[in-house]
Design a protein around this motif. Sequence first.
Motif, mmCIF file in Angstrom:
data_model
loop_
_atom_site.group_PDB
_atom_site.id
_atom_site.type_symbol
_atom_site.label_atom_id
_atom_site.label_comp_id
_atom_site.label_asym_id
_atom_site.label_seq_id
_atom_site.Cartn_x
_atom_site.Cartn_y
_atom_site.Cartn_z
ATOM 1 N N SER A 72 -6.473 11.071 -6.211
ATOM 2 C CA SER A 72 -7.252 10.867 -4.977
ATOM 3 C C SER A 72 -8.212 9.685 -5.113
ATOM 4 O O SER A 72 -8.540 9.026 -4.122
ATOM 5 C CB SER A 72 -8.035 12.132 -4.625
ATOM 6 O OG SER A 72 -8.991 12.444 -5.635
ATOM 7 N N ARG A 73 -8.661 9.410 -6.327
ATOM 8 C CA ARG A 73 -9.532 8.246 -6.544
ATOM 9 C C ARG A 73 -8.783 6.954 -6.247
ATOM 10 O O ARG A 73 -9.340 6.022 -5.664
ATOM 11 C CB ARG A 73 -10.052 8.227 -7.985
ATOM 12 C CG ARG A 73 -11.043 9.317 -8.316
ATOM 13 C CD ARG A 73 -11.603 9.124 -9.704
ATOM 14 N NE ARG A 73 -12.318 7.863 -9.822
ATOM 15 C CZ ARG A 73 -12.756 7.369 -10.989
ATOM 16 N NH1 ARG A 73 -12.531 8.035 -12.114
ATOM 17 N NH2 ARG A 73 -13.389 6.221 -11.018
ATOM 18 N N GLU A 74 -7.517 6.904 -6.639
ATOM 19 C CA GLU A 74 -6.724 5.713 -6.360
ATOM 20 C C GLU A 74 -6.483 5.559 -4.862
ATOM 21 O O GLU A 74 -6.473 4.444 -4.341
ATOM 22 C CB GLU A 74 -5.386 5.793 -7.103
ATOM 23 C CG GLU A 74 -5.515 6.027 -8.604
ATOM 24 C CD GLU A 74 -6.380 4.990 -9.287
ATOM 25 O OE1 GLU A 74 -6.293 3.804 -8.924
ATOM 26 O OE2 GLU A 74 -7.150 5.377 -10.203
ATOM 27 N N GLU A 75 -6.297 6.670 -4.167
ATOM 28 C CA GLU A 75 -6.133 6.617 -2.715
ATOM 29 C C GLU A 75 -7.398 6.080 -2.056
ATOM 30 O O GLU A 75 -7.328 5.268 -1.122
ATOM 31 C CB GLU A 75 -5.805 8.014 -2.184
ATOM 32 C CG GLU A 75 -4.478 8.568 -2.675
ATOM 33 C CD GLU A 75 -4.278 10.022 -2.285
ATOM 34 O OE1 GLU A 75 -5.249 10.627 -1.749
ATOM 35 O OE2 GLU A 75 -3.173 10.562 -2.507
ATOM 36 N N LYS A 76 -8.551 6.545 -2.540
ATOM 37 C CA LYS A 76 -9.820 6.083 -1.977
ATOM 38 C C LYS A 76 -10.007 4.600 -2.225
ATOM 39 O O LYS A 76 -10.482 3.865 -1.348
ATOM 40 C CB LYS A 76 -10.976 6.878 -2.584
ATOM 41 C CG LYS A 76 -12.336 6.526 -2.018
ATOM 42 C CD LYS A 76 -13.410 7.463 -2.538
ATOM 43 C CE LYS A 76 -13.638 7.282 -4.020
ATOM 44 N NZ LYS A 76 -14.792 8.091 -4.518
ATOM 45 N N ARG A 77 -9.615 4.124 -3.385
ATOM 46 C CA ARG A 77 -9.754 2.700 -3.683
ATOM 47 C C ARG A 77 -8.846 1.856 -2.798
ATOM 48 O O ARG A 77 -9.213 0.753 -2.378
ATOM 49 C CB ARG A 77 -9.447 2.456 -5.158
ATOM 50 C CG ARG A 77 -10.509 3.009 -6.104
ATOM 51 C CD ARG A 77 -10.080 2.923 -7.552
ATOM 52 N NE ARG A 77 -11.133 3.355 -8.463
ATOM 53 C CZ ARG A 77 -10.993 3.434 -9.769
ATOM 54 N NH1 ARG A 77 -9.822 3.116 -10.333
ATOM 55 N NH2 ARG A 77 -11.998 3.831 -10.536
ATOM 56 N N LEU A 78 -7.651 2.348 -2.515
ATOM 57 C CA LEU A 78 -6.771 1.639 -1.584
ATOM 58 C C LEU A 78 -7.406 1.553 -0.204
ATOM 59 O O LEU A 78 -7.295 0.530 0.486
ATOM 60 C CB LEU A 78 -5.413 2.333 -1.507
ATOM 61 C CG LEU A 78 -4.476 2.149 -2.704
ATOM 62 C CD1 LEU A 78 -3.214 2.981 -2.513
ATOM 63 C CD2 LEU A 78 -4.103 0.668 -2.881
ATOM 64 N N LEU A 79 -8.065 2.629 0.217
ATOM 65 C CA LEU A 79 -8.766 2.605 1.506
ATOM 66 C C LEU A 79 -9.871 1.560 1.498
ATOM 67 O O LEU A 79 -10.069 0.838 2.481
ATOM 68 C CB LEU A 79 -9.341 3.985 1.806
ATOM 69 C CG LEU A 79 -10.159 4.103 3.098
ATOM 70 C CD1 LEU A 79 -9.295 3.774 4.316
ATOM 71 C CD2 LEU A 79 -10.763 5.500 3.232
ATOM 72 N N TYR A 80 -10.597 1.452 0.384
ATOM 73 C CA TYR A 80 -11.637 0.428 0.266
ATOM 74 C C TYR A 80 -11.053 -0.972 0.481
ATOM 75 O O TYR A 80 -11.643 -1.812 1.177
ATOM 76 C CB TYR A 80 -12.289 0.492 -1.121
ATOM 77 C CG TYR A 80 -13.278 1.623 -1.312
ATOM 78 C CD1 TYR A 80 -13.716 2.380 -0.245
ATOM 79 C CD2 TYR A 80 -13.778 1.918 -2.576
ATOM 80 C CE1 TYR A 80 -14.630 3.416 -0.430
ATOM 81 C CE2 TYR A 80 -14.683 2.950 -2.781
ATOM 82 C CZ TYR A 80 -15.103 3.697 -1.691
ATOM 83 O OH TYR A 80 -15.997 4.711 -1.880
ATOM 84 N N VAL A 137 0.839 -1.204 0.000
ATOM 85 C CA VAL A 137 0.000 0.000 0.000
ATOM 86 C C VAL A 137 0.872 1.251 0.000
ATOM 87 O O VAL A 137 0.603 2.217 -0.732
ATOM 88 C CB VAL A 137 -0.949 -0.013 1.219
ATOM 89 C CG1 VAL A 137 -1.658 1.329 1.357
ATOM 90 C CG2 VAL A 137 -1.978 -1.128 1.079
ATOM 91 N N ALA A 138 1.934 1.242 0.817
ATOM 92 C CA ALA A 138 2.826 2.408 0.874
ATOM 93 C C ALA A 138 3.492 2.661 -0.482
ATOM 94 O O ALA A 138 3.553 3.808 -0.952
ATOM 95 C CB ALA A 138 3.881 2.193 1.961
ATOM 96 N N TRP A 139 3.982 1.597 -1.115
ATOM 97 C CA TRP A 139 4.628 1.762 -2.419
ATOM 98 C C TRP A 139 3.626 2.219 -3.474
ATOM 99 O O TRP A 139 3.962 3.043 -4.346
ATOM 100 C CB TRP A 139 5.287 0.451 -2.835
ATOM 101 C CG TRP A 139 5.957 0.507 -4.179
ATOM 102 C CD1 TRP A 139 5.581 -0.136 -5.319
ATOM 103 C CD2 TRP A 139 7.117 1.271 -4.531
ATOM 104 N NE1 TRP A 139 6.427 0.161 -6.354
ATOM 105 C CE2 TRP A 139 7.389 1.034 -5.896
ATOM 106 C CE3 TRP A 139 7.951 2.116 -3.817
ATOM 107 C CZ2 TRP A 139 8.442 1.610 -6.568
ATOM 108 C CZ3 TRP A 139 9.021 2.713 -4.486
ATOM 109 C CH2 TRP A 139 9.265 2.451 -5.846
ATOM 110 N N ALA A 140 2.400 1.709 -3.409
ATOM 111 C CA ALA A 140 1.366 2.133 -4.353
ATOM 112 C C ALA A 140 1.064 3.617 -4.191
ATOM 113 O O ALA A 140 0.884 4.340 -5.179
ATOM 114 C CB ALA A 140 0.100 1.306 -4.150
#
Length: 390
Positions: free
Chosen positions: A88-96, A72-75
């Motif tokens: 920010s959409r990619e960050e939100k998807r990682l949170l999901y 997750v950190a590297w992504a």
Amino acid sequence: MQSTRWAQVWMTIGLLWFLLAIAFAPTNKLYQQGLVAFLWLPAMAFAWSARDRLGEVWRAQRLIYLALIGLVAWALISLLWTNVEDPSREEKRLLYIVVFLLFFPVFADARPERMIRVMQWGGLGLALSALVAIVKFYWIDGNLWWARLEGLGELAHPILGGYVIGLAAVWMVHWVPRARGLQVVWVVALALLGVFVVLCQSRGAALALLLSVLAMPIWCRDRRRRIIAVAALVLAVLAFWALQSLVVARGVSFRPQIFVASLQMIAEHPWRGLGLGADYKVFAEGQYFDHAHNLFSHIAIELGLPGLLLWCVVWFAVLREAWRARESLYGQGLIGIWLFSFLAMQFDAASLNGTPRAEWFISWLPIGLASVLAWTRAKSSACDKIPRSS
């Protein structure tokens, strides 16, 4: 709090929604909204009260979660050079994804049998969706019998639908209900799931299902599983004989050429990759393909070799944990799920961080289910310590 009856009902609805609404929800937007209401919210609401359970999972499977944290950190770091318009959409998807994985130990609450029971009902529901899809596609819509079957809802893609239904067949063949009446329903459901995989003509899904069932006696050393494996082989031979012309008509669908082109793309950006969620095309045989058609090469293209290494640590650590619990019913089912998913992601899956969709069944679902192994192994160890009476 997560152990209260109302909390368990809420989370049971959430898991069943994830498993079944992908076929039955009228729109993808409703599917996503239902996941927020029934799965993400309870996972976050009960995480604090389940902190002791989460601590047990952390101590039992530290390698998996350290690698996940690193991934997750590297992504997130790769968003610095990705070409997506809205990082920010990619960050939100990682949170999901993180909350999705959090859900499983919170819901299981040290009771693997609870997870098996809900997965069994989910398998029956997907078998019903397979039946409805077959009736709708061939009888109501009037398609020819040799046309590639499409599922319902988000499973209306022959390949992705075949992967989800095939995976359901794998966990159903491992987790057989004890009641004789339900076993009759189980046989019918398993037949519907198998027929769906054949009719959708997804060779990747069919091959993954066949090999998973044939390998089952390796970790399930009982007579019934050997009979199932032999029966699956016989049925596969008959199905290939009847559908041989359809199976070989599409050749290898450019998969070797796509893989070689993907390796060339990885070699161009081996360390950083293109960045999480990067929009790319694979050029092979004079045409462009939307993705790498292989989850491992897709990850290497987006996240480079560091991302691929971290994913491999996570993925194969799940197998290690499942293999250690192979004497338990839960561990046996998870080995089958892992093997099917591993085979399936070699042929077409190429989405790691997208919103919840069919690909999650063969990527994040096995990792989420693996967290429950912490208590499966603990119970096995406790039983081993009980002195046996002479």
